[in-house]
Design a protein around this motif. Sequence first.
Motif, PDB file in Angstrom:
ATOM      1  N   LEU A   9       1.207  -1.436  -0.016  1.00  0.00           N
ATOM      2  CA  LEU A   9      -0.179  -0.133  -0.114  1.00  0.00           C
ATOM      3  C   LEU A   9       0.981   1.537  -0.153  1.00  0.00           C
ATOM      4  CD1 LEU A   9      -2.702   1.510   0.647  1.00  0.00           C
ATOM      5  CD2 LEU A   9      -1.818   1.070   2.491  1.00  0.00           C
ATOM      6  N   LEU A  10       0.843   1.968  -0.948  1.00  0.00           N
ATOM      7  CA  LEU A  10       1.150   3.376  -0.791  1.00  0.00           C
ATOM      8  C   LEU A  10      -0.025   4.113  -1.155  1.00  0.00           C
ATOM      9  CD1 LEU A  10       3.699   5.605  -1.675  1.00  0.00           C
ATOM     10  CD2 LEU A  10       2.709   5.192  -4.405  1.00  0.00           C
ATOM     11  N   ARG A  11       0.385   5.007   0.684  1.00  0.00           N
ATOM     12  CA  ARG A  11      -0.115   6.040   0.743  1.00  0.00           C
ATOM     13  C   ARG A  11       0.822   7.728   0.546  1.00  0.00           C
ATOM     14  NH1 ARG A  11      -2.160   4.574   6.194  1.00  0.00           N
ATOM     15  NH2 ARG A  11      -3.384   3.244   4.866  1.00  0.00           N
ATOM     16  N   ILE A  12       0.411   8.469   0.375  1.00  0.00           N
ATOM     17  CA  ILE A  12       0.809  10.230  -0.068  1.00  0.00           C
ATOM     18  C   ILE A  12       0.190  10.695   0.047  1.00  0.00           C
ATOM     19  CG2 ILE A  12       1.379  11.553  -1.984  1.00  0.00           C
ATOM     20  CD1 ILE A  12       1.878   8.885  -3.598  1.00  0.00           C
ATOM     21  N   LEU A  13       0.227  11.612   1.413  1.00  0.00           N
ATOM     22  CA  LEU A  13      -0.330  13.125   1.570  1.00  0.00           C
ATOM     23  C   LEU A  13      -0.169  14.352   1.237  1.00  0.00           C
ATOM     24  CD1 LEU A  13       0.424  10.065   4.301  1.00  0.00           C
ATOM     25  CD2 LEU A  13      -1.239  11.802   5.566  1.00  0.00           C
ATOM     26  N   ILE A  14      -0.780  15.006   1.114  1.00  0.00           N
ATOM     27  CA  ILE A  14      -0.064  16.365  -0.081  1.00  0.00           C
ATOM     28  C   ILE A  14      -1.349  17.657   0.772  1.00  0.00           C
ATOM     29  CG2 ILE A  14       0.433  15.139  -1.291  1.00  0.00           C
ATOM     30  CD1 ILE A  14      -1.831  15.498  -2.984  1.00  0.00           C
ATOM     31  N   GLY A  15      -0.824  18.595   0.725  1.00  0.00           N
ATOM     32  CA  GLY A  15      -2.764  19.018   0.408  1.00  0.00           C
ATOM     33  C   GLY A  15      -3.694  19.358  -0.788  1.00  0.00           C
ATOM     34  N   GLU A  16      -4.526  20.341  -0.339  1.00  0.00           N
ATOM     35  CA  GLU A  16      -5.514  20.187  -1.074  1.00  0.00           C
ATOM     36  C   GLU A  16      -5.336  21.407  -2.457  1.00  0.00           C
ATOM     37  OE1 GLU A  16     -10.558  19.791  -1.546  1.00  0.00           O
ATOM     38  OE2 GLU A  16      -9.306  21.435  -0.158  1.00  0.00           O
ATOM     39  N   ALA A  52       3.718  18.735   8.153  1.00  0.00           N
ATOM     40  CA  ALA A  52       5.742  19.012   8.620  1.00  0.00           C
ATOM     41  C   ALA A  52       5.765  20.564   9.031  1.00  0.00           C
ATOM     42  CB  ALA A  52       6.986  18.658   7.762  1.00  0.00           C
ATOM     43  N   ASN A  53       5.024  21.460   8.807  1.00  0.00           N
ATOM     44  CA  ASN A  53       4.812  22.834   9.238  1.00  0.00           C
ATOM     45  C   ASN A  53       4.225  23.225  10.344  1.00  0.00           C
ATOM     46  OD1 ASN A  53       2.991  22.835   8.039  1.00  0.00           O
ATOM     47  ND2 ASN A  53       3.182  23.956   6.403  1.00  0.00           N
ATOM     48  N   SER A  54       3.702  21.578  10.699  1.00  0.00           N
ATOM     49  CA  SER A  54       2.457  22.107  12.443  1.00  0.00           C
ATOM     50  C   SER A  54       1.285  23.052  11.598  1.00  0.00           C
ATOM     51  CB  SER A  54       3.219  22.206  13.156  1.00  0.00           C
ATOM     52  OG  SER A  54       4.555  21.035  13.859  1.00  0.00           O
ATOM     53  N   LEU A  81       5.213   0.254  -7.445  1.00  0.00           N
ATOM     54  CA  LEU A  81       5.000   1.099  -6.614  1.00  0.00           C
ATOM     55  C   LEU A  81       6.572   1.680  -6.222  1.00  0.00           C
ATOM     56  CD1 LEU A  81       2.354   0.230  -3.599  1.00  0.00           C
ATOM     57  CD2 LEU A  81       2.119   1.207  -5.910  1.00  0.00           C
ATOM     58  N   LYS A  82       7.371   0.582  -6.021  1.00  0.00           N
ATOM     59  CA  LYS A  82       8.690   1.889  -6.261  1.00  0.00           C
ATOM     60  C   LYS A  82       9.451   2.516  -7.386  1.00  0.00           C
ATOM     61  CE  LYS A  82      11.821   1.682  -3.527  1.00  0.00           C
ATOM     62  NZ  LYS A  82      12.105   2.262  -1.739  1.00  0.00           N
ATOM     63  N   HIS A  83       8.970   2.436  -8.529  1.00  0.00           N
ATOM     64  CA  HIS A  83       9.043   2.453  -9.531  1.00  0.00           C
ATOM     65  C   HIS A  83       8.087   3.572  -9.942  1.00  0.00           C
ATOM     66  CE1 HIS A  83       9.892   3.478 -14.248  1.00  0.00           C
ATOM     67  NE2 HIS A  83       8.674   2.933 -14.186  1.00  0.00           N
ATOM     68  N   PHE A  84       7.181   3.265  -9.404  1.00  0.00           N
ATOM     69  CA  PHE A  84       6.265   4.650  -9.652  1.00  0.00           C
ATOM     70  C   PHE A  84       6.245   5.760  -8.232  1.00  0.00           C
ATOM     71  CE2 PHE A  84       2.066   7.164  -8.275  1.00  0.00           C
ATOM     72  CZ  PHE A  84       1.973   7.663  -9.754  1.00  0.00           C
ATOM     73  N   LEU A  85       6.848   5.415  -7.417  1.00  0.00           N
ATOM     74  CA  LEU A  85       7.616   6.043  -6.854  1.00  0.00           C
ATOM     75  C   LEU A  85       8.829   7.265  -7.266  1.00  0.00           C
ATOM     76  CD1 LEU A  85       7.567   5.152  -2.577  1.00  0.00           C
ATOM     77  CD2 LEU A  85       6.634   6.887  -3.647  1.00  0.00           C
ATOM     78  N   GLU A  86       9.630   6.557  -7.748  1.00  0.00           N
ATOM     79  CA  GLU A  86      10.610   6.911  -8.954  1.00  0.00           C
ATOM     80  C   GLU A  86       9.865   8.331  -9.678  1.00  0.00           C
ATOM     81  OE1 GLU A  86      13.118   4.041 -10.005  1.00  0.00           O
ATOM     82  OE2 GLU A  86      13.153   2.938  -8.495  1.00  0.00           O
ATOM     83  N   THR A  87       9.099   8.506 -10.007  1.00  0.00           N
ATOM     84  CA  THR A  87       8.499   8.743 -11.426  1.00  0.00           C
ATOM     85  C   THR A  87       8.521   9.883 -10.305  1.00  0.00           C
ATOM     86  OG1 THR A  87       7.452   6.877 -12.539  1.00  0.00           O
ATOM     87  CG2 THR A  87       6.624   9.261 -13.049  1.00  0.00           C
ATOM     88  N   ILE A  88       7.237   9.761  -9.876  1.00  0.00           N
ATOM     89  CA  ILE A  88       6.395  10.854  -8.665  1.00  0.00           C
ATOM     90  C   ILE A  88       7.308  12.021  -7.396  1.00  0.00           C
ATOM     91  CG2 ILE A  88       3.811  10.289  -9.255  1.00  0.00           C
ATOM     92  CD1 ILE A  88       3.648   9.830  -6.618  1.00  0.00           C
ATOM     93  N   ASP A  89       8.288  11.079  -7.140  1.00  0.00           N
ATOM     94  CA  ASP A  89       8.995  11.934  -6.449  1.00  0.00           C
ATOM     95  C   ASP A  89       9.718  13.252  -6.991  1.00  0.00           C
ATOM     96  OD1 ASP A  89      10.861  12.090  -3.639  1.00  0.00           O
ATOM     97  OD2 ASP A  89      12.846  11.118  -4.646  1.00  0.00           O
ATOM     98  N   ASN A  90      10.449  13.351  -7.681  1.00  0.00           N
ATOM     99  CA  ASN A  90      11.150  15.211  -7.585  1.00  0.00           C
ATOM    100  C   ASN A  90       9.288  16.297  -7.605  1.00  0.00           C
ATOM    101  OD1 ASN A  90       9.883  14.269 -10.193  1.00  0.00           O
ATOM    102  ND2 ASN A  90      11.772  15.030 -11.200  1.00  0.00           N
ATOM    103  N   VAL A  91       8.372  15.582  -8.652  1.00  0.00           N
ATOM    104  CA  VAL A  91       7.478  16.973  -8.349  1.00  0.00           C
ATOM    105  C   VAL A  91       6.605  17.234  -7.288  1.00  0.00           C
ATOM    106  CG1 VAL A  91       4.728  16.651  -9.113  1.00  0.00           C
ATOM    107  CG2 VAL A  91       6.416  15.683 -10.738  1.00  0.00           C
ATOM    108  N   ILE A  92       6.746  15.901  -5.651  1.00  0.00           N
ATOM    109  CA  ILE A  92       6.130  16.475  -4.795  1.00  0.00           C
ATOM    110  C   ILE A  92       7.018  17.183  -3.727  1.00  0.00           C
ATOM    111  CG2 ILE A  92       4.916  15.197  -2.688  1.00  0.00           C
ATOM    112  CD1 ILE A  92       4.385  13.203  -4.414  1.00  0.00           C
ATOM    113  N   THR A  93       7.172  18.405  -3.862  1.00  0.00           N
ATOM    114  CA  THR A  93       7.740  19.930  -2.565  1.00  0.00           C
ATOM    115  C   THR A  93       7.490  19.651  -1.325  1.00  0.00           C
ATOM    116  OG1 THR A  93       6.647  21.280  -3.232  1.00  0.00           O
ATOM    117  CG2 THR A  93       8.213  20.803  -4.975  1.00  0.00           C
TER     118      THR A  93
END
Length: 111
Positions: A9-16, A52-54, A81-93
């Motif tokens: 299970l890959l869980r990604i938490l970001i802002g709306e 992370a910024n609380s 999922l590891k391959h997918f993470l490599e694809t999106i890693d540099n986009v999620i700041t």
Amino acid sequence: MKISEQGQLLRILIGETDKHEGKPLYEWIVIKAREQGLAGATVLRGVMGFGANSRIHTTKILRLSEDLPIVIEIVDTHEKLKHFLETIDNVITEGLATLEKADIQFYRGSK
């Protein structure tokens, strides 16, 4: 599509309000997951959270946030999922991604 009983299970938490190429980041991530042939993705909108910024983000009327938490969940094999993470890693700041074991009980689509 068949996936093994031992998945991840890959869980990604970001802002709306996070964006990429002018569209919501969660939309871009789901479209990329589909393009890469992953088993499926679900986007959940949180009612309250902090990162992370609380800074607290909430739907409470007196403190209505325009940047609620977004959770994207994707289940597939570890390798995909590891391959997918490599694809999106540099986009999620800003955000968090976790991988955990998932015992897949069934995966069915309509005929």
